[in-house]
Design a protein around this motif. Structure first.
Motif, PDB file in Angstrom:
ATOM      1  N   MET A 187       0.840  -1.206   0.000  1.00  0.00           N
ATOM      2  CA  MET A 187       0.000   0.000   0.000  1.00  0.00           C
ATOM      3  C   MET A 187       0.871   1.250   0.000  1.00  0.00           C
ATOM      4  N   ALA A 188       1.945   1.258   0.781  1.00  0.00           N
ATOM      5  CA  ALA A 188       2.841   2.414   0.783  1.00  0.00           C
ATOM      6  C   ALA A 188       3.366   2.675  -0.628  1.00  0.00           C
ATOM      7  N   ASP A 189       3.788   1.615  -1.301  1.00  0.00           N
ATOM      8  CA  ASP A 189       4.270   1.764  -2.678  1.00  0.00           C
ATOM      9  C   ASP A 189       3.166   2.280  -3.597  1.00  0.00           C
ATOM     10  N   ARG A 194       9.491   4.251   1.476  1.00  0.00           N
ATOM     11  CA  ARG A 194       9.714   3.279   2.553  1.00  0.00           C
ATOM     12  C   ARG A 194      10.630   3.798   3.650  1.00  0.00           C
ATOM     13  N   LYS A 195      11.382   4.856   3.382  1.00  0.00           N
ATOM     14  CA  LYS A 195      12.228   5.410   4.443  1.00  0.00           C
ATOM     15  C   LYS A 195      11.394   6.008   5.570  1.00  0.00           C
ATOM     16  N   TRP A 196      10.090   6.219   5.338  1.00  0.00           N
ATOM     17  CA  TRP A 196       9.209   6.784   6.367  1.00  0.00           C
ATOM     18  C   TRP A 196       8.557   5.696   7.229  1.00  0.00           C
ATOM     19  N   PHE A 197       8.955   4.451   7.017  1.00  0.00           N
ATOM     20  CA  PHE A 197       8.453   3.342   7.841  1.00  0.00           C
ATOM     21  C   PHE A 197       8.772   3.609   9.307  1.00  0.00           C
ATOM     22  N   ALA A 209      10.750 -11.704   9.541  1.00  0.00           N
ATOM     23  CA  ALA A 209      11.786 -11.428   8.539  1.00  0.00           C
ATOM     24  C   ALA A 209      11.398 -10.219   7.682  1.00  0.00           C
ATOM     25  N   ALA A 210      10.144 -10.128   7.294  1.00  0.00           N
ATOM     26  CA  ALA A 210       9.670  -8.990   6.496  1.00  0.00           C
ATOM     27  C   ALA A 210       9.784  -7.697   7.290  1.00  0.00           C
ATOM     28  N   PHE A 211       9.470  -7.762   8.581  1.00  0.00           N
ATOM     29  CA  PHE A 211       9.585  -6.588   9.453  1.00  0.00           C
ATOM     30  C   PHE A 211      11.042  -6.139   9.545  1.00  0.00           C
ATOM     31  N   LYS A 212      11.940  -7.071   9.784  1.00  0.00           N
ATOM     32  CA  LYS A 212      13.364  -6.732   9.904  1.00  0.00           C
ATOM     33  C   LYS A 212      13.896  -6.142   8.603  1.00  0.00           C
ATOM     34  N   SER A 213      13.456  -6.675   7.491  1.00  0.00           N
ATOM     35  CA  SER A 213      13.872  -6.158   6.192  1.00  0.00           C
ATOM     36  C   SER A 213      13.377  -4.725   5.986  1.00  0.00           C
ATOM     37  N   ALA A 214      12.113  -4.471   6.329  1.00  0.00           N
ATOM     38  CA  ALA A 214      11.549  -3.126   6.184  1.00  0.00           C
ATOM     39  C   ALA A 214      12.268  -2.144   7.106  1.00  0.00           C
ATOM     40  N   MET A 215      12.588  -2.592   8.312  1.00  0.00           N
ATOM     41  CA  MET A 215      13.280  -1.734   9.253  1.00  0.00           C
ATOM     42  C   MET A 215      14.679  -1.391   8.731  1.00  0.00           C
ATOM     43  N   ALA A 216      15.380  -2.359   8.223  1.00  0.00           N
ATOM     44  CA  ALA A 216      16.718  -2.119   7.681  1.00  0.00           C
ATOM     45  C   ALA A 216      16.664  -1.162   6.495  1.00  0.00           C
ATOM     46  N   ALA A 217      15.664  -1.338   5.628  1.00  0.00           N
ATOM     47  CA  ALA A 217      15.526  -0.470   4.458  1.00  0.00           C
ATOM     48  C   ALA A 217      15.197   0.963   4.869  1.00  0.00           C
ATOM     49  N   SER A 218      14.387   1.129   5.912  1.00  0.00           N
ATOM     50  CA  SER A 218      14.029   2.484   6.340  1.00  0.00           C
ATOM     51  C   SER A 218      15.243   3.189   6.935  1.00  0.00           C
ATOM     52  N   THR A 222      16.977   6.479   5.257  1.00  0.00           N
ATOM     53  CA  THR A 222      17.138   7.697   6.025  1.00  0.00           C
ATOM     54  C   THR A 222      18.576   8.195   5.951  1.00  0.00           C
ATOM     55  N   ARG A 223      19.518   7.283   5.980  1.00  0.00           N
ATOM     56  CA  ARG A 223      20.937   7.671   5.903  1.00  0.00           C
ATOM     57  C   ARG A 223      21.281   8.224   4.522  1.00  0.00           C
ATOM     58  N   ASN A 224      20.652   7.657   3.496  1.00  0.00           N
ATOM     59  CA  ASN A 224      20.951   8.102   2.121  1.00  0.00           C
ATOM     60  C   ASN A 224      20.116   9.297   1.710  1.00  0.00           C
ATOM     61  N   GLY A 225      19.021   9.581   2.469  1.00  0.00           N
ATOM     62  CA  GLY A 225      18.087  10.635   2.067  1.00  0.00           C
ATOM     63  C   GLY A 225      18.500  11.930   2.470  1.00  0.00           C
TER      64      GLY A 225
END
Length: 108
Positions: free
Chosen positions: A31-33, A39-42, A92-101, A105-108
């Motif tokens: 839905m976010a997509d 996704r950085k706003w997760f 696993a999906a949660f950890k992946s989303a957290m890592a991506a956010s 944030t670091r790259n944004g």
């Protein structure tokens, strides 16, 4: 399975924000997509969700998100916490989303 949005009531600058969460990480991220939320706003800390503005909320509702009150939102959060506690794929999906956010944030 569903995506949920509550009533906008949280001021951030000039915007009024609400919460968007779902029964699964897959649904939440899809839905976010779909509505254009980066996704950085997760938001992983209190409960996996996105804070979205009223315009994004309207897009989410048009895309099928369910409008809920506080009590219904709390019920959805409780169900998802149980899923996170018992479903390794959901964790696993949660950890992946957290890592991506964090990375976004670091790259944004």
């Amino acid at each position: 399975m569903a995506v949920y949005v509550d009533t906008p009531r949280h001021p951030v600058g000039r915007m009024i924000m609400c919460h968007m969460l779902a029964d699964s990480m897959e649904e939440l991220l899809a839905m976010a997509d779909q509505i254009g939320v980066d996704r950085k706003w997760f938001q992983p800390l209190s409960h996996p969700h996105f804070d979205i503005c009223k315009a994004k909320r309207a897009k989410a509702v048009a895309a099928g998100a369910v409008e809920v009150d506080r009590r219904q939102l709390a019920g959805a959060m409780r169900r998802h916490r149980e899923k996170l506690a018992t479903d390794p794929q959901e964790r696993a999906a949660f950890k992946s989303a957290m890592a991506a956010s964090v990375k976004g944030t670091r790259n944004g």
